[in-house]
Scaffold this motif. Structure first.
Motif, short mmCIF file in Angstrom:
data_model
loop_
_atom_site.label_atom_id
_atom_site.label_comp_id
_atom_site.label_asym_id
_atom_site.label_seq_id
_atom_site.Cartn_x
_atom_site.Cartn_y
_atom_site.Cartn_z
N TYR A 1 0.81 -1.22 0.00
CA TYR A 1 0.00 0.00 0.00
C TYR A 1 0.85 1.28 0.00
O TYR A 1 0.33 2.36 -0.20
CB TYR A 1 -0.99 0.01 1.18
CG TYR A 1 -0.34 0.10 2.54
CD1 TYR A 1 -0.03 1.33 3.09
CD2 TYR A 1 -0.06 -1.04 3.27
CE1 TYR A 1 0.56 1.42 4.34
CE2 TYR A 1 0.52 -0.96 4.52
CZ TYR A 1 0.83 0.27 5.05
OH TYR A 1 1.41 0.35 6.29
N GLN A 2 2.16 1.15 0.20
CA GLN A 2 3.05 2.31 0.20
C GLN A 2 3.62 2.61 -1.19
O GLN A 2 4.34 3.59 -1.36
CB GLN A 2 4.19 2.09 1.20
CG GLN A 2 3.71 1.98 2.64
CD GLN A 2 4.81 1.55 3.58
OE1 GLN A 2 5.62 0.67 3.27
NE2 GLN A 2 4.85 2.16 4.75
N ILE A 3 3.29 1.78 -2.15
CA ILE A 3 3.81 1.93 -3.51
C ILE A 3 2.86 2.80 -4.32
O ILE A 3 1.64 2.60 -4.31
CB ILE A 3 3.99 0.55 -4.17
CG1 ILE A 3 4.89 -0.35 -3.32
CG2 ILE A 3 4.53 0.69 -5.59
CD1 ILE A 3 6.29 0.20 -3.05
N ASP A 4 3.40 3.76 -5.05
CA ASP A 4 2.54 4.66 -5.84
C ASP A 4 2.45 4.21 -7.29
O ASP A 4 2.98 3.17 -7.67
CB ASP A 4 3.00 6.11 -5.71
CG ASP A 4 4.38 6.37 -6.29
OD1 ASP A 4 4.90 5.54 -7.07
OD2 ASP A 4 4.95 7.43 -5.97
N PHE A 5 1.79 5.01 -8.12
CA PHE A 5 1.55 4.66 -9.52
C PHE A 5 2.84 4.49 -10.32
O PHE A 5 2.86 3.82 -11.34
CB PHE A 5 0.67 5.72 -10.18
CG PHE A 5 1.37 7.03 -10.39
CD1 PHE A 5 2.02 7.30 -11.58
CD2 PHE A 5 1.39 7.99 -9.38
CE1 PHE A 5 2.68 8.51 -11.77
CE2 PHE A 5 2.05 9.20 -9.57
CZ PHE A 5 2.70 9.46 -10.76
N ASN B 1 5.87 5.87 -2.16
CA ASN B 1 5.30 7.20 -2.27
C ASN B 1 6.02 8.16 -1.33
O ASN B 1 6.41 7.78 -0.21
CB ASN B 1 3.80 7.14 -1.92
CG ASN B 1 3.12 8.46 -2.15
OD1 ASN B 1 3.18 9.34 -1.31
ND2 ASN B 1 2.46 8.58 -3.29
N ASN B 2 6.16 9.40 -1.75
CA ASN B 2 6.90 10.38 -0.94
C ASN B 2 6.28 10.61 0.43
O ASN B 2 6.98 10.90 1.39
CB ASN B 2 7.07 11.70 -1.70
CG ASN B 2 5.75 12.33 -2.06
OD1 ASN B 2 4.71 11.69 -2.09
ND2 ASN B 2 5.80 13.60 -2.38
N SER B 3 4.98 10.46 0.56
CA SER B 3 4.34 10.69 1.85
C SER B 3 4.72 9.64 2.89
O SER B 3 4.62 9.89 4.09
CB SER B 3 2.81 10.75 1.69
OG SER B 3 2.32 9.49 1.28
#
Length: 141
Positions: free
Chosen positions: A13-17, A22-24
């Motif tokens: 769930y921490q992986i972005d598109f 993800n930076n957040s």
């Protein structure tokens, strides 16, 4: 000076598109570090809140150097670069499994009296508990 070092896991769930962390997520990882630091100095967050002291963030800055991906190992480090009467500047570094620096950041935190909503100055004992994590050349009074 000592650094508090902690390992982090990367979850799907921490992986972005774009396919990387993800930076957040780094802000979340910094929060984990702050909580671990408070525990290390004998001021766990639940105890501080019971005593009417709330740590509050006033500034965050992150520089991203390389991406992290699902399956990477992550090591984080936190220490203090400044310690003032009621605030501190925390420095962070994040490394991948090859010990390559992937990001670094800083956060400025302030301790607030929960009754007055005003800055709460450190007692001499509270201040002393943070000193092992302070970069000795940056002690500010």
């Amino acid at each position: 000076m000592q650094k508090l070092i902690y390992d982090l896991d990367i979850y799907t769930y921490q992986i972005d598109f774009a396919g990387h962390v993800n930076n957040s997520v780094y802000i979340h990882w910094m929060e984990i570090g702050r909580i671990k630091l408070l525990e290390a100095v004998g001021m766990p967050i639940h105890t501080a809140l019971k005593q009417g002291i709330a740590p509050v963030l006033v500034e965050t800055n992150i520089v991203y150097k390389l991406p992290l991906y699902l399956g990477d190992r992550v090591q984080a480090q936190i220490w203090l670069s400044e310690l003032r009467n009621a605030s501190a500047v925390m420095e962070f570094r994040f490394y991948n499994g090859d010990r390559v620096l992937v990001a670094e950041g800083m956060q400025k935190g302030l301790f607030v009296d929960t009754k007055t909503n005003r800055p709460k100055r450190f007692t001499p004992d509270e201040r002393a508990s943070f000193l092992p994590y302070l970069n000795a050349v940056d002690i500010l009074f």
